[in-house]
Motif scaffolding. Structure first.
Motif, mmCIF file in Angstrom:
data_model
loop_
_atom_site.group_PDB
_atom_site.id
_atom_site.type_symbol
_atom_site.label_atom_id
_atom_site.label_comp_id
_atom_site.label_asym_id
_atom_site.label_seq_id
_atom_site.Cartn_x
_atom_site.Cartn_y
_atom_site.Cartn_z
ATOM 1 N N GLN A 177 0.838 -1.200 0.000
ATOM 2 C CA GLN A 177 0.000 0.000 0.000
ATOM 3 C C GLN A 177 0.878 1.258 0.000
ATOM 4 O OE1 GLN A 177 -2.684 0.299 3.318
ATOM 5 N NE2 GLN A 177 -3.357 2.357 2.782
ATOM 6 N N MET A 178 1.911 1.242 0.841
ATOM 7 C CA MET A 178 2.823 2.384 0.900
ATOM 8 C C MET A 178 3.538 2.576 -0.434
ATOM 9 S SD MET A 178 5.956 3.142 3.580
ATOM 10 C CE MET A 178 7.260 2.352 2.620
ATOM 11 N N ASN A 179 3.935 1.478 -1.051
ATOM 12 C CA ASN A 179 4.624 1.548 -2.343
ATOM 13 C C ASN A 179 3.713 2.136 -3.425
ATOM 14 O OD1 ASN A 179 6.992 0.862 -4.023
ATOM 15 N ND2 ASN A 179 5.565 -0.547 -5.021
ATOM 16 N N THR A 180 2.452 1.736 -3.394
ATOM 17 C CA THR A 180 1.480 2.248 -4.370
ATOM 18 C C THR A 180 1.274 3.747 -4.194
ATOM 19 O OG1 THR A 180 0.315 0.117 -4.409
ATOM 20 C CG2 THR A 180 -0.884 2.042 -5.220
ATOM 21 N N ILE A 181 1.138 4.176 -2.940
ATOM 22 C CA ILE A 181 0.956 5.604 -2.664
ATOM 23 C C ILE A 181 2.191 6.390 -3.082
ATOM 24 C CG2 ILE A 181 0.634 7.325 -0.834
ATOM 25 C CD1 ILE A 181 -0.954 5.182 0.707
ATOM 26 N N ALA A 211 4.130 8.850 1.887
ATOM 27 C CA ALA A 211 3.474 7.559 1.684
ATOM 28 C C ALA A 211 3.408 6.774 2.990
ATOM 29 C CB ALA A 211 4.215 6.755 0.619
ATOM 30 N N ALA A 212 4.497 6.814 3.761
ATOM 31 C CA ALA A 212 4.525 6.113 5.047
ATOM 32 C C ALA A 212 3.506 6.723 6.016
ATOM 33 C CB ALA A 212 5.930 6.184 5.646
ATOM 34 N N MET A 213 3.419 8.046 6.031
ATOM 35 C CA MET A 213 2.465 8.726 6.911
ATOM 36 C C MET A 213 1.033 8.364 6.527
ATOM 37 S SD MET A 213 4.044 10.633 9.215
ATOM 38 C CE MET A 213 3.011 12.014 9.660
#
Length: 294
Positions: free
Chosen positions: A8-12, A189-191
């Motif tokens: 999910q983080m990678n996609t964002i 993205a992490a946030m």
């Protein structure tokens, strides 16, 4: 960190890069053109000496540049290197990502052809940029660039050399800006992945707290200003217009990725002072909309 959350983080992260990259590229191209084709004499004719009028002029100039909050930074840095006062450049940097034709049109469409929301976003952003620029003029007298840029006169340089120089500068600037964009996008993205939006929304009660919540959310989401209106419109059922306007005004001026880019190019004290003024003026302006019944 589970594999699902990492994906999910990678996609964002990729989506943020894809959104921002065209505007960053546009920004560094304009920066290269300014470097080689715009002289200090040209800027002196356009920008008044008076500190208040200079901010008004550059704030209006920022409105015609279709740059995002990341792409505007290299342009601003180059203008300062060419002799534009810091306070005037700050006004330009703040309005460029918010008040431009692309953002105005996207806001109009996202809010169901509403000129009212467009007017409130443009009006608040313009006032915040003016006030912040004026206040900066009392705090700082020098450029506040991390590294002073020595600009050589290009007035008598042959056209081919100017074009070659602009291309070289664009490439150098792209890689310089790109590392901050990538780092900022990873943090954003992490946030977004690990700071739950529902947690922020749950504390957004009362008249004034929703404004702060939406400003914090704008900072965390780090959505490109050309698309943030569609995100804001999705919160219409949860927040009043004034909180949405705060989201739309504050986010393009300060978010995770462009703050990191500012810190890479400007001294930390300047970035902090500018952030404080923009936050305060945005909050007060949105709060005034409550009292005005909007």
């Amino acid at each position: 960190m589970t594999s699902q959350s990492f994906l999910q983080m990678n996609t964002i992260f990729i989506s943020i890069l894809i959104e921002a990259m065209p505007f960053v590229l546009l920004g560094v191209i304009i920066s290269g053109i300014i470097q080689m084709f715009v002289t200090e004499e040209m800027l002196a004719k356009i920008i008044p000496k008076n500190r208040f009028l200079s901010v008004v002029v550059t704030t209006l100039l920022g409105a015609i540049f279709p740059a995002c909050e990341c792409g505007i930074i290299p342009i601003t840095k180059r203008l300062i290197a060419k002799g534009v006062p810091l306070h005037a450049a700050a006004g330009f940097m703040l309005t460029g990502p918010v008040i431009n034709p692309v953002v105005i049109f996207s806001t109009y469409i996202a809010f169901g052809n509403s000129w009212s929301m467009v007017g409130q976003r443009v009006g608040l952003s313009f006032i915040v940029a003016l006030l912040a620029g004026w206040m900066i003029s009392f705090h700082f007298k020098d450029s506040q660039l991390k590294e002073e840029i020595h600009v050589h006169s290009t007035a008598k340089m042959p056209f081919k050399e100017k074009v070659s120089g602009a291309i070289k500068h664009t490439i150098d600037e792209f890689f310089l800006v790109g590392k901050y964009l990538v780092a900022g996008s990873i943090i954003a993205a992490a946030m977004q992945t690990y700071v739950k939006t529902s947690t922020l929304l749950s504390i957004g009660n009362g008249h004034y707290m929703p404004i702060i919540v939406m400003m914090v959310l704008a900072f965390i989401l780090s959505v490109c200003s050309s698309a943030d209106a569609f995100i804001a419109s999705s919160f219409r059922g949860s927040f009043a217009n004034n909180a949405l306007v705060a989201f739309l005004s504050f986010g393009p001026m300060f978010d995770i990725k462009n703050t990191l880019m500012m810190l890479g190019n400007f001294k930390g004290k300047f970035v902090l002072v500018l952030f404080i003024y923009v936050f305060i003026f945005t909050f007060l302006g949105a709060a005034f909309l409550i009292r005005g019944g909007l």
